[in-house]
Every structure is written in C-alpha cells, then in structure tokens.
Design a protein around this motif. Sequence first.
Motif, PDB file in Angstrom:
ATOM      1  N   GLU A 168      50.932  44.718  37.146  1.00 28.85           N
ATOM      2  CA  GLU A 168      50.636  45.950  37.874  1.00 28.85           C
ATOM      3  C   GLU A 168      51.783  46.911  37.580  1.00 28.85           C
ATOM      4  N   VAL A 169      51.485  48.006  36.921  1.00 27.29           N
ATOM      5  CA  VAL A 169      52.523  48.873  36.360  1.00 27.29           C
ATOM      6  C   VAL A 169      52.669  50.164  37.143  1.00 27.29           C
ATOM      7  N   GLN A 177      55.288  38.364  33.590  1.00 31.40           N
ATOM      8  CA  GLN A 177      54.221  37.426  33.909  1.00 31.40           C
ATOM      9  C   GLN A 177      53.013  38.184  34.471  1.00 31.40           C
ATOM     10  N   THR A 178      51.837  37.590  34.291  1.00 35.24           N
ATOM     11  CA  THR A 178      50.617  38.168  34.841  1.00 35.24           C
ATOM     12  C   THR A 178      50.741  38.347  36.354  1.00 35.24           C
ATOM     13  N   GLY A 179      50.303  39.494  36.839  1.00 32.40           N
ATOM     14  CA  GLY A 179      50.303  39.753  38.269  1.00 32.40           C
ATOM     15  C   GLY A 179      51.592  40.315  38.829  1.00 32.40           C
ATOM     16  N   ILE A 233      51.878  47.905  27.023  1.00 35.68           N
ATOM     17  CA  ILE A 233      52.115  46.494  26.727  1.00 35.68           C
ATOM     18  C   ILE A 233      52.233  45.686  28.014  1.00 35.68           C
ATOM     19  N   ALA A 234      52.883  46.247  29.037  1.00 34.96           N
ATOM     20  CA  ALA A 234      52.961  45.559  30.326  1.00 34.96           C
ATOM     21  C   ALA A 234      51.562  45.345  30.898  1.00 34.96           C
ATOM     22  N   LYS A 235      50.685  46.332  30.753  1.00 34.63           N
ATOM     23  CA  LYS A 235      49.295  46.178  31.196  1.00 34.63           C
ATOM     24  C   LYS A 235      48.588  45.074  30.416  1.00 34.63           C
ATOM     25  N   SER A 236      48.894  44.961  29.122  1.00 31.15           N
ATOM     26  CA  SER A 236      48.251  43.925  28.308  1.00 31.15           C
ATOM     27  C   SER A 236      48.659  42.524  28.744  1.00 31.15           C
ATOM     28  N   LEU A 294      60.059  43.273  37.997  1.00 20.78           N
ATOM     29  CA  LEU A 294      60.714  43.652  36.747  1.00 20.78           C
ATOM     30  C   LEU A 294      60.806  45.169  36.671  1.00 20.78           C
ATOM     31  N   ILE A 295      61.983  45.670  36.300  1.00 22.47           N
ATOM     32  CA  ILE A 295      62.179  47.103  36.087  1.00 22.47           C
ATOM     33  C   ILE A 295      62.764  47.312  34.695  1.00 22.47           C
TER      34      ILE A 295
END
Length: 322
Positions: free
Chosen positions: A176-177, A148-150, A169-172, A214-215
């Motif tokens: 926050e990665v 999810q965003t954020g 893709i997580a950034k897209s 998420l990991i």
Amino acid sequence: MKAIVCNKYGSPDVLRFEEVEKPIPKDNQVLVKVHASSLNYGNLVLLKGEPFLARFAFGLTKPKYPIPGGDIAGRVEAVGKDVIQFKPGDEVFGDLSSCGWGGYAEYVTAAESALAMKPANLSFEEAAAVPMAAVTALQSLRDKGKIQTGQKVLIYGASGGVGTFAVQIAKSFGAEVTAVCSSRNLGIARSNGADNIIDYTKEDISEKIDHYDLILGVNGSQPISVYKRALKPNGIFVNVGGSGSQLSQAMFLGPWISMTGSKKVSTFLQRQNQKDLIYVKELLETGKVKPVIDRCYKLSEVSEAFRYFEEGHAQGKVVITI
C-alpha cells in the motif's frame, strides 16, 4: 562521431559538443549505435565532481570518463568475438556506469553484462529513461527495504526519476503506497498508482507516528527524526537521495538508531546489475511499470538539459535523443 565531451569539472557550460573518434569494440564488448540516453543524479556528480569524495572514483582533478552518460537505448552495431548474448541488429538498453560511461554519443562500447534486450513495447526514448532509476528503485525497495506484500510504504519524492519508478515497483510487490510530492505533481503520483498522496506543501509527515513499514527518502530534506517517528516498530528507512544534511544524518546517525532500537535507518547506493535490469524489463513489458518522461533534448542541447535537471523539479526523467 558526435559526442558530448567533459574535460574538466564545473557547470553545464563546460560540456562540449564535438567530433570524436568512433570506438571499436574489444573481444568482450558490444558496439551500440545510441538512439537515446537520459540524465540521472550520477551524471551531475560526474559533471561537477561533487561531493569531493566521488573524485576518488571519477578522477581527482578532472573527469576520468570524458564522455558522460550512463543510461542508453540503441541498436547493436557490432560485437566482439567473445560476446554471446547479443548480435548486430538487436535493440538493447542498459546502464554504462560500471563500464566507462560514454552514453552521450552517437556510438558507445559496453560490456554485454551492462545491457539487456530493449522492452518490445517501449520506444528508444522510453527505454533510455529506465535503467539506472528503475534499478535504483528496485534494489532500494527489495534489497535494502525488504519490502513485503501488504506493507505500508511511503515514497518521499515520488515524482522524480527514481520516485516515479519506486511507486510503481512497490505496487507490483503488493504494498500500500503513499506518495509524497508537491501540488503540481499530484496527478503523476495518482497515475502511477499511489494509494494515498501527501502534498508536502500542505501536510507534514511528522504527524504520521508509527505508520509505515518502509520509507524511501528519494528527495527532500526532512530530519531523520521525522522519518523515524513515522516508522512502525521494526520499520525501515532507506535514504536514496535528497539534501546533503539528510544523507549525512542517515550515514552518521543511522547506525546508532539501528543499533539502539527496532527501527532501522540505512543509506543506499545503486549497483548496475543485469539480472535486475531484466527483471525491470519484464515489469515494463507486462505493463506493471511505465517510464515517466518530462522533457526530451537533442544531443547538442545537453548543456541546456543539465541546467533544467539540476533545478530539481523534473517530473520523471529528462531524456536525450540522439
């Protein structure tokens, strides 16, 4: 045509560069002149027949698919009479893992559902680096990880094939990665847009308690307990790769952890999917995602490419030019 042939399980030395018969497309197939392919973990499984359970799908005593190679990029040479999505001359890319493999060859036939139009802004080599790794990253983040965003997302093993795509893709998705990699790969993680970087040779993620939503465990050999501690309440850990012990813990301890607490632990296996490939294509064409290529080898050098790939230190993807 020339192709790489594997008639028995073993080391890269069993691979043979041979002349074989050019395939003829069936009514529902596309014949592709292959310009590039790439290596993924699935190619190692096909080569070695390990883990042994994989042989029930790929051939018990010898490879069911003698020409390996899943990811391809090339130009359509001919189409069967029932094919509606492609025509001769179209530039395509795709994942052949669900329709017979065969990408390490000058030509291959494929189901049209395994292919998509090649991103216009990518070379054949760049496009061949994408399908399996990028779709794996997308499906593990979106479908298993419910990104999810954020959210705060940790990618453990952020510099390999799947990891480089996972960060982007997580950034897209607006996350926050945090990327975890070794010292030599810090630049790659930074260039892929990671907000934070952990050098696992100097820092220990076991100190991160209740930190991530998420990991993704793309690589590494951390005990599942370490990932669990690093998750926030209701956080999700998805095992995508890594050591055998990490996979075993995720498979056997994961369900118990998930049932007895708010934190979830799961394993993931990528599925070829044309809609997801088209989704990734759009990310590539808008510049939100780009492939990272470590090395390119000729088709005749595939054995050498496998030897390098199985060392486990590739920065991004290993590509085969044909």
